[in-house]
Write a protein that holds these residues in place. Structure first.
Motif, PDB file in Angstrom:
ATOM      1  N   ALA A  79      -0.130 -40.043  -1.394  1.00  0.00           N
ATOM      2  CA  ALA A  79      -1.308 -39.400  -2.014  1.00  0.00           C
ATOM      3  C   ALA A  79      -2.344 -38.974  -0.978  1.00  0.00           C
ATOM      4  CB  ALA A  79      -1.918 -40.349  -3.039  1.00  0.00           C
ATOM      5  N   PRO A  80      -2.665 -39.777   0.011  1.00  0.00           N
ATOM      6  CA  PRO A  80      -3.666 -39.346   1.006  1.00  0.00           C
ATOM      7  C   PRO A  80      -3.260 -38.068   1.728  1.00  0.00           C
ATOM      8  CG  PRO A  80      -3.349 -41.712   1.129  1.00  0.00           C
ATOM      9  CD  PRO A  80      -2.276 -41.203   0.220  1.00  0.00           C
ATOM     10  N   VAL A  81      -1.964 -37.932   2.053  1.00  0.00           N
ATOM     11  CA  VAL A  81      -1.497 -36.721   2.732  1.00  0.00           C
ATOM     12  C   VAL A  81      -1.704 -35.503   1.850  1.00  0.00           C
ATOM     13  CG1 VAL A  81       0.526 -35.536   3.654  1.00  0.00           C
ATOM     14  CG2 VAL A  81       0.159 -37.968   4.184  1.00  0.00           C
ATOM     15  N   TYR A  82      -1.281 -35.638   0.576  1.00  0.00           N
ATOM     16  CA  TYR A  82      -1.444 -34.506  -0.351  1.00  0.00           C
ATOM     17  C   TYR A  82      -2.930 -34.196  -0.596  1.00  0.00           C
ATOM     18  CZ  TYR A  82       3.542 -34.765  -1.419  1.00  0.00           C
ATOM     19  OH  TYR A  82       4.907 -34.738  -1.328  1.00  0.00           O
ATOM     20  N   ARG A  83      -3.750 -35.247  -0.704  1.00  0.00           N
ATOM     21  CA  ARG A  83      -5.182 -35.016  -0.940  1.00  0.00           C
ATOM     22  C   ARG A  83      -5.810 -34.258   0.228  1.00  0.00           C
ATOM     23  NH1 ARG A  83      -8.668 -37.258  -4.379  1.00  0.00           N
ATOM     24  NH2 ARG A  83      -7.112 -38.762  -5.060  1.00  0.00           N
ATOM     25  N   GLU A  84      -5.449 -34.672   1.442  1.00  0.00           N
ATOM     26  CA  GLU A  84      -5.994 -33.987   2.624  1.00  0.00           C
ATOM     27  C   GLU A  84      -5.529 -32.533   2.667  1.00  0.00           C
ATOM     28  OE1 GLU A  84      -5.969 -34.356   7.508  1.00  0.00           O
ATOM     29  OE2 GLU A  84      -4.859 -35.803   6.282  1.00  0.00           O
ATOM     30  N   ALA A  85      -4.243 -32.284   2.324  1.00  0.00           N
ATOM     31  CA  ALA A  85      -3.713 -30.915   2.333  1.00  0.00           C
ATOM     32  C   ALA A  85      -4.412 -30.055   1.282  1.00  0.00           C
ATOM     33  CB  ALA A  85      -2.201 -30.929   2.092  1.00  0.00           C
ATOM     34  N   LEU A  86      -4.605 -30.648   0.102  1.00  0.00           N
ATOM     35  CA  LEU A  86      -5.274 -29.891  -0.966  1.00  0.00           C
ATOM     36  C   LEU A  86      -6.726 -29.582  -0.605  1.00  0.00           C
ATOM     37  CD1 LEU A  86      -3.870 -31.696  -4.144  1.00  0.00           C
ATOM     38  CD2 LEU A  86      -3.349 -29.369  -3.359  1.00  0.00           C
ATOM     39  N   GLN A  87      -7.398 -30.506   0.049  1.00  0.00           N
ATOM     40  CA  GLN A  87      -8.792 -30.280   0.450  1.00  0.00           C
ATOM     41  C   GLN A  87      -8.883 -29.124   1.453  1.00  0.00           C
ATOM     42  OE1 GLN A  87     -11.634 -31.770  -0.811  1.00  0.00           O
ATOM     43  NE2 GLN A  87     -12.557 -30.072   0.339  1.00  0.00           N
ATOM     44  N   GLU A  88      -7.945 -29.123   2.391  1.00  0.00           N
ATOM     45  CA  GLU A  88      -7.923 -28.025   3.364  1.00  0.00           C
ATOM     46  C   GLU A  88      -7.631 -26.689   2.680  1.00  0.00           C
ATOM     47  OE1 GLU A  88      -5.222 -28.999   6.440  1.00  0.00           O
ATOM     48  OE2 GLU A  88      -6.398 -30.690   7.193  1.00  0.00           O
ATOM     49  N   CYS A  89      -6.741 -26.723   1.667  1.00  0.00           N
ATOM     50  CA  CYS A  89      -6.444 -25.490   0.920  1.00  0.00           C
ATOM     51  C   CYS A  89      -7.680 -24.995   0.165  1.00  0.00           C
ATOM     52  CB  CYS A  89      -5.297 -25.731  -0.064  1.00  0.00           C
ATOM     53  SG  CYS A  89      -3.681 -25.897   0.710  1.00  0.00           S
ATOM     54  N   VAL A  90      -8.450 -25.934  -0.412  1.00  0.00           N
ATOM     55  CA  VAL A  90      -9.687 -25.552  -1.116  1.00  0.00           C
ATOM     56  C   VAL A  90     -10.668 -24.913  -0.143  1.00  0.00           C
ATOM     57  CG1 VAL A  90     -11.719 -26.488  -2.292  1.00  0.00           C
ATOM     58  CG2 VAL A  90      -9.443 -27.241  -2.966  1.00  0.00           C
ATOM     59  N   ASP A  91     -10.784 -25.484   1.059  1.00  0.00           N
ATOM     60  CA  ASP A  91     -11.696 -24.920   2.058  1.00  0.00           C
ATOM     61  C   ASP A  91     -11.292 -23.491   2.426  1.00  0.00           C
ATOM     62  OD1 ASP A  91     -13.087 -27.274   2.048  1.00  0.00           O
ATOM     63  OD2 ASP A  91     -12.093 -28.097   3.846  1.00  0.00           O
ATOM     64  N   GLU A  92      -9.993 -23.282   2.618  1.00  0.00           N
ATOM     65  CA  GLU A  92      -9.527 -21.938   2.965  1.00  0.00           C
ATOM     66  C   GLU A  92      -9.729 -20.966   1.806  1.00  0.00           C
ATOM     67  OE1 GLU A  92      -8.666 -20.819   5.816  1.00  0.00           O
ATOM     68  OE2 GLU A  92      -8.851 -22.788   6.765  1.00  0.00           O
ATOM     69  N   SER A  93      -9.505 -21.437   0.577  1.00  0.00           N
ATOM     70  CA  SER A  93      -9.711 -20.555  -0.578  1.00  0.00           C
ATOM     71  C   SER A  93     -11.185 -20.195  -0.729  1.00  0.00           C
ATOM     72  CB  SER A  93      -9.171 -21.213  -1.845  1.00  0.00           C
ATOM     73  OG  SER A  93      -9.930 -22.370  -2.177  1.00  0.00           O
ATOM     74  N   ASP A  94     -12.085 -21.147  -0.441  1.00  0.00           N
ATOM     75  CA  ASP A  94     -13.518 -20.855  -0.477  1.00  0.00           C
ATOM     76  C   ASP A  94     -13.882 -19.787   0.547  1.00  0.00           C
ATOM     77  OD1 ASP A  94     -13.965 -22.636  -2.508  1.00  0.00           O
ATOM     78  OD2 ASP A  94     -14.612 -24.295  -1.191  1.00  0.00           O
ATOM     79  N   ARG A  95     -13.271 -19.897   1.690  1.00  0.00           N
ATOM     80  CA  ARG A  95     -13.529 -18.899   2.736  1.00  0.00           C
ATOM     81  C   ARG A  95     -13.087 -17.518   2.277  1.00  0.00           C
ATOM     82  NH1 ARG A  95     -13.840 -18.282   8.399  1.00  0.00           N
ATOM     83  NH2 ARG A  95     -12.562 -16.574   9.196  1.00  0.00           N
ATOM     84  N   ILE A  96     -11.900 -17.453   1.658  1.00  0.00           N
ATOM     85  CA  ILE A  96     -11.394 -16.163   1.167  1.00  0.00           C
ATOM     86  C   ILE A  96     -12.295 -15.622   0.061  1.00  0.00           C
ATOM     87  CG2 ILE A  96      -9.478 -15.028  -0.024  1.00  0.00           C
ATOM     88  CD1 ILE A  96      -7.609 -17.034   1.408  1.00  0.00           C
ATOM     89  N   LEU A  97     -12.676 -16.484  -0.884  1.00  0.00           N
ATOM     90  CA  LEU A  97     -13.537 -16.053  -1.992  1.00  0.00           C
ATOM     91  C   LEU A  97     -14.898 -15.581  -1.480  1.00  0.00           C
ATOM     92  CD1 LEU A  97     -12.764 -18.760  -4.708  1.00  0.00           C
ATOM     93  CD2 LEU A  97     -12.176 -16.326  -4.783  1.00  0.00           C
ATOM     94  N   ARG A  98     -15.411 -16.308  -0.477  1.00  0.00           N
ATOM     95  CA  ARG A  98     -16.703 -15.905   0.082  1.00  0.00           C
ATOM     96  C   ARG A  98     -16.601 -14.512   0.714  1.00  0.00           C
ATOM     97  NH1 ARG A  98     -17.301 -20.054   2.660  1.00  0.00           N
ATOM     98  NH2 ARG A  98     -16.948 -19.458   4.836  1.00  0.00           N
ATOM     99  N   MET A  99     -15.517 -14.269   1.415  1.00  0.00           N
ATOM    100  CA  MET A  99     -15.307 -12.960   2.013  1.00  0.00           C
ATOM    101  C   MET A  99     -15.222 -11.865   0.935  1.00  0.00           C
ATOM    102  SD  MET A  99     -12.042 -11.521   4.168  1.00  0.00           S
ATOM    103  CE  MET A  99     -12.146 -12.799   5.408  1.00  0.00           C
ATOM    104  N   LEU A 100     -14.445 -12.117  -0.119  1.00  0.00           N
ATOM    105  CA  LEU A 100     -14.274 -11.118  -1.176  1.00  0.00           C
ATOM    106  C   LEU A 100     -15.583 -10.863  -1.908  1.00  0.00           C
ATOM    107  CD1 LEU A 100     -10.801 -12.203  -2.620  1.00  0.00           C
ATOM    108  CD2 LEU A 100     -11.299 -10.292  -1.096  1.00  0.00           C
TER     109      LEU A 100
END
Length: 465
Positions: free
Chosen positions: A279-300
Motif C-alpha cells: 500500500a505505501p508504494v501504491y500510495r506514493e505512486a498515486l500521490q506523484e500522479c496527482v501532482d503531475e495531473s495538477d501540473r497538467i490541469l494548471r497548464m490547460l
C-alpha cells in the motif's frame, strides 16, 4: 473560349450588372436629353416663325398706314425677293365687296386656300393652321385688321421648320448608335476597373485555399473604399497567418510540455508495478500522479484563460476592490519562499487603492509577478512591491534585483510557453502571458524595463472604473 455554362453565368455577375446599369442609365439620360432638346428646338423654331409673322404684320401695317395700298403691295413684293426659300403667305380682303387678293398664289398650290373663305369671320388676332394636301406640314396664318375694316393675313409654311427637325432626328439616329456602343464599352471598362480589387481578392482567396498562405491582394493605391478593403483584407490574412503560426507554435510547445508529465505518469506507474505490491508504494505512486495531473490541469487552465482574454471572452466578476489587502495577502504567501532563499520583500502601499476589478484575477497577476521576481532573484537579493494611486488609475510595480532580461527577449516574454534563454528554474512559461491577458482584459496596460544582471521592473496600470 468560354463554355456555355460560363456564358450563362455572365448575366448574374456583379460586373455585368454594373455595366448594364451604367449603359441603361447612360442610354436613358441620352434619350431624355435628346427628347428635351428636340422639344426645346421645336418650340424655339415655332416661336421664331410666329415672331417673324408678327414682325411682318407690323411692317405691313406700318407701310399701309404711311403709304396706303401702294406701299403695302410694294413691301410684299420686296419681301418676296429676299425670301425665295421660305416666302410669306399674304392674303388681303378689302373693299365693300370683300375682294380677295392672294399674293403669289403659285407658291401655295399644295394648300386648299378656298377653305379660308369658309372660316368664321371673327378670326382677327387669331392663328389658323391650314394643312397641305399630304397632311405633312401646315400653313400657319395670322389675321390682322386695318382701321378701314380691311383684313389681311400673313403666314408661313412649317415645311422648313419640319425639315430642320427631321434633320435633327436623323442626326440623333446616326449619333445614338456609336454613343450606345461607347456607353456599353465604357460601362464594361468601368465595372472591370471598379471590381478589379474584388477579382484580386477572389484570386488571392483561391491561392490561400490552395495552400499559398503568403498570397496577398495587390494594392491599387487609388485611395477608394475597395482599395481600403484590399488593405484590410491583407491585414486580416496577415493576422490570421500569425494566429495560425502562433497556434502551431503553441501546440508544439504544449505537446512538448505535456510529454514530460505524461512520461512521468508512465514511469511512476511502471515503477509502482515493478516494485513490491504494498500500500505505501501504491500510495506514493498515486500521490506523484496527482501532482503531475495538477501540473497538467494548471497548464490547460492557464492556456484557456489566455485564449479567452485574447478572444475578448474572459469572464470577469467586476466589483469594488481594495487592492492593498489583496497585495498584502500575496506578499505574505510568498514571504516564506523568499525567506528560505534569503530574499527580502519590501512593500510600499497606501492606506487604500480602490478600483473595479475581478479580485481573483488581480491576485493571479500579483502572484505571477511576485513568483517570477522571487524565482529569478539570487539569494540575498531584494524584491519590492509598490502600489500608487494615480488620476483615474492604480499603478502596481514589482521590482527585483534578479538576473534581468536581455533586450532581444523583452517582447517575447509575453508569448505563451516562452522561457528565457537564461532561465534555470522550472516553469510552464505561461505566467507572464496570463499577466498580460488579464491586465488587458481589465483594459489596463503592463510594461517591463530591465537591465541584464541588475534586475527588472514590471509596471501594471489598471483603470479605476
Amino acid at each position: 473560349m468560354l463554355s456555355i455554362q460560363q456564358i450563362l453565368k455572365v448575366p448574374r455577375t456583379i460586373g455585368f450588372k454594373i455595366a448594364a446599369g451604367y449603359s441603361f442609365l447612360f442610354a436613358c439620360s441620352f434619350v431624355g436629353l435628346t427628347i428635351f432638346a428636340y422639344l426645346f428646338l421645336e418650340n424655339t423654331l415655332a416661336r421664331q416663325d410666329r415672331q417673324m409673322i408678327r414682325d411682318e404684320v407690323e411692317s405691313l401695317q406700318g407701310h399701309y398706314n404711311s403709304g396706303g395700298w401702294a406701299a403695302f403691295n410694294q413691301t410684299v413684293m420686296d419681301n418676296d425677293r429676299f425670301r425665295k426659300n421660305n416666302p410669306f403667305f399674304t392674303r388681303v380682303i378689302h373693299g365693300p365687296e370683300k375682294e380677295e387678293k392672294i399674293f403669289f398664289p403659285q407658291y401655295w398650290k399644295e394648300f386648299d386656300l378656298a377653305a379660308l373663305k369658309e372660316l368664321p369671320g371673327q378670326t382677327t388676332g387669331k392663328w389658323i393652321n391650314l394643312p397641305n394636301q399630304g397632311q405633312t406640314y401646315t400653313l400657319e396664318i395670322f389675321t390682322a385688321s386695318q382701321p378701314n375694316g380691311s383684313l389681311f393675313q400673313v403666314g408661313i409654311s412649317t415645311e422648313e421648320r419640319l425639315s430642320d427637325l427631321q434633320r435633327y432626328e436623323q442626326s440623333f439616329l446616326v449619333i445614338s448608335i456609336p454613343l450606345i456602343l461607347l456607353a456599353v464599352g465604357g460601362g464594361a471598362f468601368l465595372s472591370r476597373r471598379t471590381l478589379m480589387p474584388m477579382r484580386n481578392m477572389i484570386s488571392t482567396v483561391g491561392f490561400i485555399e490552395a495552400g499559398k498562405m503568403d498570397a496577398r491582394v495587390p494594392e491599387t493605391h487609388t485611395g477608394d473604399e475597395l482599395d481600403e478593403l484590399g488593405r484590410l483584407f491583407n491585414r486580416m490574412i496577415e493576422k490570421i497567418n500569425q494566429l495560425i503560426q502562433g497556434m502551431k507554435g503553441s501546440l508544439d510547445s504544449v505537446a512538448h510540455d505535456l510529454r514530460t508529465p505524461m512520461t512521468r505518469f508512465r514511469n511512476i506507474a511502471e515503477a509502482a508495478l515493478q516494485k513490491d505490491h504494498t500500500a505505501p508504494v501504491y500510495r506514493e505512486a498515486l500521490q506523484e500522479c496527482v501532482d503531475e495531473s495538477d501540473r497538467i490541469l494548471r497548464m490547460l487552465h492557464m492556456l484557456m484563460d489566455i485564449s479567452e482574454a485574447e478572444a475578448g471572452t474572459m469572464r470577469l466578476r467586476l466589483q469594488p476592490v481594495n487592492l492593498v489587502p489583496l497585495a498584502e495577502g500575496i506578499v505574505d504567501m510568498y514571504g516564506y519562499v523568499a525567506e528560505e532563499k534569503g530574499i527580502q520583500i519590501k512593500t510600499d502601499f497606501p492606506g487604500e487603492a480602490l478600483l473595479e476589478a475581478d479580485a481573483d484575477r488581480i491576485c493571479q497577476v500579483l502572484a505571477n509577478l511576485l513568483d517570477n521576481a522571487v524565482k529569478f532573484t539570487e539569494p540575498g537579493g531584494e524584491v519590492g512591491v509598490s502600489i500608487k494611486n494615480l488620476p483615474n488609475r492604480v499603478q502596481i510595480e514589482v521590482i527585483d534585483s534578479g538576473i534581468g532580461i536581455p533586450p532581444e527577449e523583452i517582447q517575447k516574454i509575453w508569448d505563451r510557453l516562452y522561457r528565457g534563454g537564461g532561465a534555470t528554474q522550472k516553469g510552464l512559461g505561461l505566467g507572464l502571458s496570463v499577466v498580460n491577458a488579464v491586465v488587458h482584459a481589465h483594459l489596463g496596460d503592463v510594461q517591463v524595463s530591465s537591465v541584464p544582471g541588475s534586475g527588472s521592473i514590471f509596471t501594471v496600470q489598471l483603470p479605476v472604473h
